[in-house]
Design a protein around this motif. Structure first.
Motif, short mmCIF file in Angstrom:
data_model
loop_
_atom_site.label_atom_id
_atom_site.label_comp_id
_atom_site.label_asym_id
_atom_site.label_seq_id
_atom_site.Cartn_x
_atom_site.Cartn_y
_atom_site.Cartn_z
N SER A 85 -23.88 -69.01 -114.58
CA SER A 85 -24.55 -70.25 -114.20
C SER A 85 -23.67 -71.46 -114.47
CB SER A 85 -25.88 -70.38 -114.95
OG SER A 85 -26.77 -69.34 -114.60
N MET A 86 -22.99 -71.47 -115.62
CA MET A 86 -22.14 -72.63 -115.91
C MET A 86 -20.89 -72.64 -115.02
SD MET A 86 -20.53 -71.80 -119.72
CE MET A 86 -22.08 -71.37 -120.50
N THR A 87 -20.39 -71.47 -114.65
CA THR A 87 -19.23 -71.39 -113.76
C THR A 87 -19.50 -72.09 -112.44
OG1 THR A 87 -18.59 -69.28 -114.71
CG2 THR A 87 -17.68 -69.82 -112.56
N HIS A 88 -20.71 -71.89 -111.92
CA HIS A 88 -21.05 -72.38 -110.58
C HIS A 88 -21.77 -73.74 -110.62
CE1 HIS A 88 -21.12 -71.67 -106.37
NE2 HIS A 88 -22.39 -71.36 -106.26
N ALA A 89 -21.97 -74.29 -111.83
CA ALA A 89 -22.81 -75.47 -111.98
C ALA A 89 -22.28 -76.69 -111.25
CB ALA A 89 -23.01 -75.78 -113.46
#
Length: 452
Positions: A85-89
């Motif tokens: 989730s944080m990678t694509h945020a």
């Protein structure tokens, strides 16, 4: 081309791929993907879209050895949910040129979480990443009229749909599942597939990458313990493609794993926005020097057929929506506003010059215009017509990042969070990740929460 059923081809590839079967050129590409993955994850960690998953994980308190980036150790499935989730945020993570979406979010999240939890080596993790990437890229590839692009036209997000399949193969490789177990894991994950394009501009899009990783791990673990899945769901008829694509107006790429390594088709992002905005933004930046501060009467942007499907928000209301707005990205480029991870804000949207220019931008799609190609016409108040074009975005495999470009992006993203010395140490570790015996342990320690 193999005579085996498609499902058997997938099983065989996962079973037969190992670190020693992967060429050094592909290992190097995997290291570059890892550097980009960690960099965009660190800068995305504190974004509103990435926070809910981290808070849920704290509340659940699941035990494990998988590291949430700059956070606690936990169960691998939930660590992968948070990290993906944080990678694509901030939408600054890698892409695949043939349309499978954003591979590293689902696949590296799975490889690292499973590798850390089960005590695997960096070579094991890298080989599993390559395995999952190659599966994801083929299942969602094919280019403009292939599977991934057609999923987008039908309203589905390829990162979510085929990201699960890449993740489950990564997890299966690390768990050393046998052929039947791999088939059962693939069957299990196929029936979880989903991810709606209508979620773009909300926290749902980053969640797609994290949930794909989480489901991939879950389904591989289930198969390890005897779960029986449908083994026919990867065939051309009667499987997930029939269910989601609905007709035959698309091109299905062959699964021929011997033909080439899809990892070499990875693209990296200069801007923190949907990839479909990149050539429009680049063309706008080129046009800006010609405008030279003069008043703009009208802007026409000519795009390929799929660009507005993913980035067609004409009147974005939030910074997150703005990442999926070609008109906003064109306006920012023409006005000299950066398109970095912290530039898509309410403050940017509220600027009077931005709002005035947005009303003067028209986007037109051309069916036979090549994918990624953008042409801009800027009409000035004095009647003069200016033109600019961009055909290949910077970071595309046809116009690739060098290691210096990766270092510059990583440093820009990570230094404000970790400081320069730690940033350089982390970069050096990632660049030689599979060449150091203790890399997995060192990476987990370097990415631990400050209090750990």
């Amino acid at each position: 081309m193999s005579d085996l059923p498609r499902g058997r081809q997938l099983e065989s590839f996962v079973l037969s791929t190992s670190y020693t079967t992967i060429p050094e050129e592909v290992r190097e590409a995997a290291r570059q993907a890892l550097v980009d993955y960690i960099g965009v994850s660190i800068v995305g960690r504190d974004s509103p879209a990435a926070q809910p998953a981290q808070q849920v994980i704290k509340r659940w308190g699941a035990a494990g050895k998988a590291r949430v980036i700059l956070g606690q150790a936990t169960n691998p499935a939930v660590a992968a949910l948070a990290n993906g989730s944080m990678t694509h945020a901030l939408d600054m993570d890698d892409t695949h040129s043939q349309g499978c979406g954003h591979p590293s979010g689902p696949v590296w999240s799975t490889a690292l979480a499973m590798g850390q939890h089960y005590g695997k080596t960096a070579q094991d993790a890298l080989a599993a990443f390559v395995t999952g990437y190659e599966v994801m890229a083929r299942l969602g590839g094919g280019g403009t009229y292939g599977i991934g692009r057609t999923l987008q036209v039908r309203g589905f997000h390829p990162t979510s749909m085929v990201g699960r399949m890449g993740a489950v193969c990564t997890a299966a490789a690390l768990l050393k599942l046998d052929e039947d177990q791999i088939g059962n894991a693939l069957g299990a994950v196929a029936t979880t597939a989903g991810g709606l394009l209508g979620s773009f501009g909300t926290h749902g899009k980053p969640f797609h990458a994290g949930k794909a990783a989480m489901d991939g791990i879950l389904c591989a673990e289930l198969a390890l313990d005897g779960f029986v899945g449908a083994r026919h769901l990867y065939e051309i008829k009667g499987g997930w493609m029939t269910a989601f694509l609905r007709d035959d107006t698309f091109q299905i790429p062959d699964l021929d794993f011997a033909a080439k390594w899809e990892l070499l088709e990875t693209g990296y992002k200069r801007f923190a926005s949907c990839r479909a905005t990149h050539t429009p933004a680049e063309a706008a930046i080129l046009a800006r020097s010609k405008v030279d501060g003069r008043a703009i009467k009208r802007v026409v942007v000519y795009l390929d057929r799929t660009a507005m499907v993913t980035a067609g928000r004409l009147d974005p209301k939030t910074g997150l929506e703005g990442r999926f707005s070609i008109p906003l990205c064109v306006a920012m480029g023409l006005l000299g506003i950066n398109l970095g991870p912290h530039d898509f804000t309410k403050e940017t949207l509220a600027r009077p010059d931005v709002q005035a220019l947005l009303k003067r931008i028209e986007c037109i799609t051309i069916d036979d215009q090549p994918e990624d190609e953008t042409h801009i016409e800027v009409e000035l108040d004095n009647g003069e017509m200016l033109k600019a074009s961009s055909e290949i975005p910077f970071g595309d495999p046809r116009r690739p990042f060098t290691w210096d470009d990766h270092h510059a992006k990583f440093s820009e993203l990570v230094t404000p969070v970790m400081g320069q010395p730690a940033t350089e140490q982390l970069f050096d570790l990632l660049r030689t990740f599979d060449q150091q015996a203790d890399s997995m342990d060192r990476l987990s320690r370097m990415l631990a929460a400050p209090a750990d």
